[in-house]
Design a protein around this motif. Sequence first.
Motif, PDB file in Angstrom:
ATOM      1  N   SER A 246      45.376   6.451   0.385  1.00  0.00           N
ATOM      2  CA  SER A 246      44.606   6.286   1.611  1.00  0.00           C
ATOM      3  C   SER A 246      43.152   6.726   1.401  1.00  0.00           C
ATOM      4  CB  SER A 246      45.290   7.117   2.705  1.00  0.00           C
ATOM      5  OG  SER A 246      44.399   7.604   3.641  1.00  0.00           O
ATOM      6  N   CYS A 247      42.857   7.274   0.224  1.00  0.00           N
ATOM      7  CA  CYS A 247      41.522   7.836  -0.022  1.00  0.00           C
ATOM      8  C   CYS A 247      40.615   6.900  -0.824  1.00  0.00           C
ATOM      9  CB  CYS A 247      41.631   9.128  -0.847  1.00  0.00           C
ATOM     10  SG  CYS A 247      42.488  10.459  -0.016  1.00  0.00           S
ATOM     11  N   ALA A 248      39.348   6.898  -0.446  1.00  0.00           N
ATOM     12  CA  ALA A 248      38.317   6.241  -1.253  1.00  0.00           C
ATOM     13  C   ALA A 248      37.171   7.234  -1.369  1.00  0.00           C
ATOM     14  CB  ALA A 248      37.842   4.972  -0.571  1.00  0.00           C
ATOM     15  N   VAL A 249      36.449   7.210  -2.465  1.00  0.00           N
ATOM     16  CA  VAL A 249      35.373   8.191  -2.646  1.00  0.00           C
ATOM     17  C   VAL A 249      34.040   7.469  -2.853  1.00  0.00           C
ATOM     18  CG1 VAL A 249      34.515  10.113  -4.054  1.00  0.00           C
ATOM     19  CG2 VAL A 249      36.987   9.842  -3.687  1.00  0.00           C
ATOM     20  N   ALA A 250      33.024   7.912  -2.147  1.00  0.00           N
ATOM     21  CA  ALA A 250      31.686   7.359  -2.343  1.00  0.00           C
ATOM     22  C   ALA A 250      30.699   8.503  -2.540  1.00  0.00           C
ATOM     23  CB  ALA A 250      31.292   6.520  -1.136  1.00  0.00           C
TER      24      ALA A 250
ATOM     25  N   VAL B  18      39.305   8.609   4.338  1.00  0.00           N
ATOM     26  CA  VAL B  18      40.760   8.496   4.480  1.00  0.00           C
ATOM     27  C   VAL B  18      41.073   7.502   5.598  1.00  0.00           C
ATOM     28  CG1 VAL B  18      41.381  10.795   3.612  1.00  0.00           C
ATOM     29  CG2 VAL B  18      40.818  10.495   6.020  1.00  0.00           C
ATOM     30  N   ALA B  19      42.241   6.892   5.511  1.00  0.00           N
ATOM     31  CA  ALA B  19      42.569   5.829   6.469  1.00  0.00           C
ATOM     32  C   ALA B  19      43.155   6.357   7.776  1.00  0.00           C
ATOM     33  CB  ALA B  19      43.520   4.832   5.820  1.00  0.00           C
TER      34      ALA B  19
ATOM     35  N   LYS C  53      35.952  11.985   5.743  1.00  0.00           N
ATOM     36  CA  LYS C  53      35.721  11.188   6.952  1.00  0.00           C
ATOM     37  C   LYS C  53      36.862  10.189   7.131  1.00  0.00           C
ATOM     38  CE  LYS C  53      30.684  11.210   6.885  1.00  0.00           C
ATOM     39  NZ  LYS C  53      29.499  10.418   6.608  1.00  0.00           N
ATOM     40  N   VAL C  54      37.190   9.940   8.386  1.00  0.00           N
ATOM     41  CA  VAL C  54      38.233   8.949   8.663  1.00  0.00           C
ATOM     42  C   VAL C  54      37.586   7.574   8.788  1.00  0.00           C
ATOM     43  CG1 VAL C  54      40.071   8.246  10.255  1.00  0.00           C
ATOM     44  CG2 VAL C  54      39.612  10.686   9.865  1.00  0.00           C
ATOM     45  N   LYS C  55      38.117   6.636   8.065  1.00  0.00           N
ATOM     46  CA  LYS C  55      37.667   5.238   8.188  1.00  0.00           C
ATOM     47  C   LYS C  55      38.922   4.372   8.197  1.00  0.00           C
ATOM     48  CE  LYS C  55      34.449   1.974   6.079  1.00  0.00           C
ATOM     49  NZ  LYS C  55      33.547   1.754   7.197  1.00  0.00           N
ATOM     50  N   GLU C  56      39.378   4.128   9.411  1.00  0.00           N
ATOM     51  CA  GLU C  56      40.653   3.405   9.525  1.00  0.00           C
ATOM     52  C   GLU C  56      40.530   1.990   8.971  1.00  0.00           C
ATOM     53  OE1 GLU C  56      42.996   4.119  13.171  1.00  0.00           O
ATOM     54  OE2 GLU C  56      41.605   5.787  13.494  1.00  0.00           O
TER      55      GLU C  56
ATOM     56  N   VAL D  64      44.031  16.358   3.285  1.00  0.00           N
ATOM     57  CA  VAL D  64      43.057  16.464   2.184  1.00  0.00           C
ATOM     58  C   VAL D  64      42.339  17.817   2.255  1.00  0.00           C
ATOM     59  CG1 VAL D  64      40.916  15.507   1.226  1.00  0.00           C
ATOM     60  CG2 VAL D  64      42.720  13.962   1.993  1.00  0.00           C
ATOM     61  N   ILE D  65      42.016  18.241   3.479  1.00  0.00           N
ATOM     62  CA  ILE D  65      41.311  19.529   3.628  1.00  0.00           C
ATOM     63  C   ILE D  65      42.251  20.688   3.309  1.00  0.00           C
ATOM     64  CG2 ILE D  65      40.188  21.058   5.324  1.00  0.00           C
ATOM     65  CD1 ILE D  65      39.061  18.434   6.600  1.00  0.00           C
ATOM     66  N   GLY D  66      43.488  20.585   3.758  1.00  0.00           N
ATOM     67  CA  GLY D  66      44.475  21.633   3.459  1.00  0.00           C
ATOM     68  C   GLY D  66      44.323  22.849   4.346  1.00  0.00           C
ATOM     69  N   HIS D  67      45.278  23.776   4.223  1.00  0.00           N
ATOM     70  CA  HIS D  67      45.279  24.983   5.036  1.00  0.00           C
ATOM     71  C   HIS D  67      44.041  25.821   4.718  1.00  0.00           C
ATOM     72  CE1 HIS D  67      46.765  28.269   7.356  1.00  0.00           C
ATOM     73  NE2 HIS D  67      46.804  29.085   6.308  1.00  0.00           N
ATOM     74  N   GLN D  68      43.226  26.061   5.706  1.00  0.00           N
ATOM     75  CA  GLN D  68      41.961  26.793   5.562  1.00  0.00           C
ATOM     76  C   GLN D  68      41.083  26.245   4.432  1.00  0.00           C
ATOM     77  OE1 GLN D  68      43.200  30.907   5.285  1.00  0.00           O
ATOM     78  NE2 GLN D  68      43.334  31.078   7.509  1.00  0.00           N
ATOM     79  N   GLY D  69      41.164  24.929   4.252  1.00  0.00           N
ATOM     80  CA  GLY D  69      40.306  24.285   3.245  1.00  0.00           C
ATOM     81  C   GLY D  69      40.771  24.463   1.817  1.00  0.00           C
TER      82      GLY D  69
END
Length: 305
Positions: A215-219, A240-241, A283-286, A249-254
Amino acid sequence: MKHCGRIALIGPPNAGKSTVLNALLGQKITIVTPKPQTTRNQIVGILTEGENQAIFLDTPGLTRVRGRLSKSMIQAIWESLRMCDVLMPVLDGNLYARHGELLEKDIAPLADALASDKRPNIVLVNKIDLFSDKALMLPLFERLHALWPLAELFPISALTKDGLETLRSLLFSKLPEGEPEYPDDQLSTQPVRFMAAEVIREKLFLHLRQEVPYSCAVAVETWEHSEQTGQTVIGAVIYVAKPMHKAIVIGHQGSSIKQIGIEARKEIQELLGEKVHLDLWVKVKEHWTEDPDFLRDLGVLGETL
Ligand SMILES: Nc1nc2c(ncn2[C@@H]2O[C@H](COP(=O)(O)OP(=O)(O)OP(=O)(O)O)[C@@H](O)[C@H]2O)c(=O)[nH]1
Ligand SMILES: [Mg+2]
């Protein structure tokens, strides 16, 4: 006599195509993870030996068409094949020695599609280091030979580099005569920004489970070198979608993004040979996998060799 030409690495996901390319070049230029469908773009790797040059194309694994992402990947692969002088399918020999039925499912259609192709087909039977029972090797080679009579079968282990030296010399002899196209110190055509984004994507694949990395893309959005500090400051966005995936992706407390950032920064630093400060945002990008403009920006659509 000088030889120069293009070689396409193709085959099912997870076969070891990217590992083969890195091993042939002796340097990591394309990302590798244990998960299938890691590679999304066409990646060019250049091997120069004396006056001979082999231009390799690493491709996304061949899968059955699902969303637009997979369809575009398949289009990219066939497009790249058209430009290549040698086709080098890679397959997981260990998998097919143990599961003959998968060989019929994955490889028979590929062999069939390439049957009338006049170009050299060098089939790399990879992961031979994993063969616990060498007796399984002969029936596999017999079956492959029957499926692919015109192909040269080549057992290798990209991981232990077994067979790679012989493969390298064989490959140059298969290429057409010609002058090198790239300077002898150039290893790839990917911009360094793209390589940095790929390193981040690799760490996402290594740390996240199930469908999340897909679901991830990186720019990479910002890139500034400061003469004062000698540091390169890189800002990258992980798209992320789904909103739920952002939290993962961020996880518990980053904790998750922190670890991903630490590992990616270390590797990008090695790549650039200078100190790096890496800022990551999520960022969310559905529906990004179905957005042609976004895919084109990522280089997934419309690139050819
Ligand atoms: N044991 C063993 N593992 C290997 C070998 N070659 C590759 N691998 C592993 O197989 C996995 C997949 O390797 P990749 O190079 O990413 O495979 P790929 O064909 O490029 O996969 P996609 O990009 O998803 O199509 C990784 O975990 C590699 O470390 C090998 O010769 N032996
Ligand atoms: Mg790959």
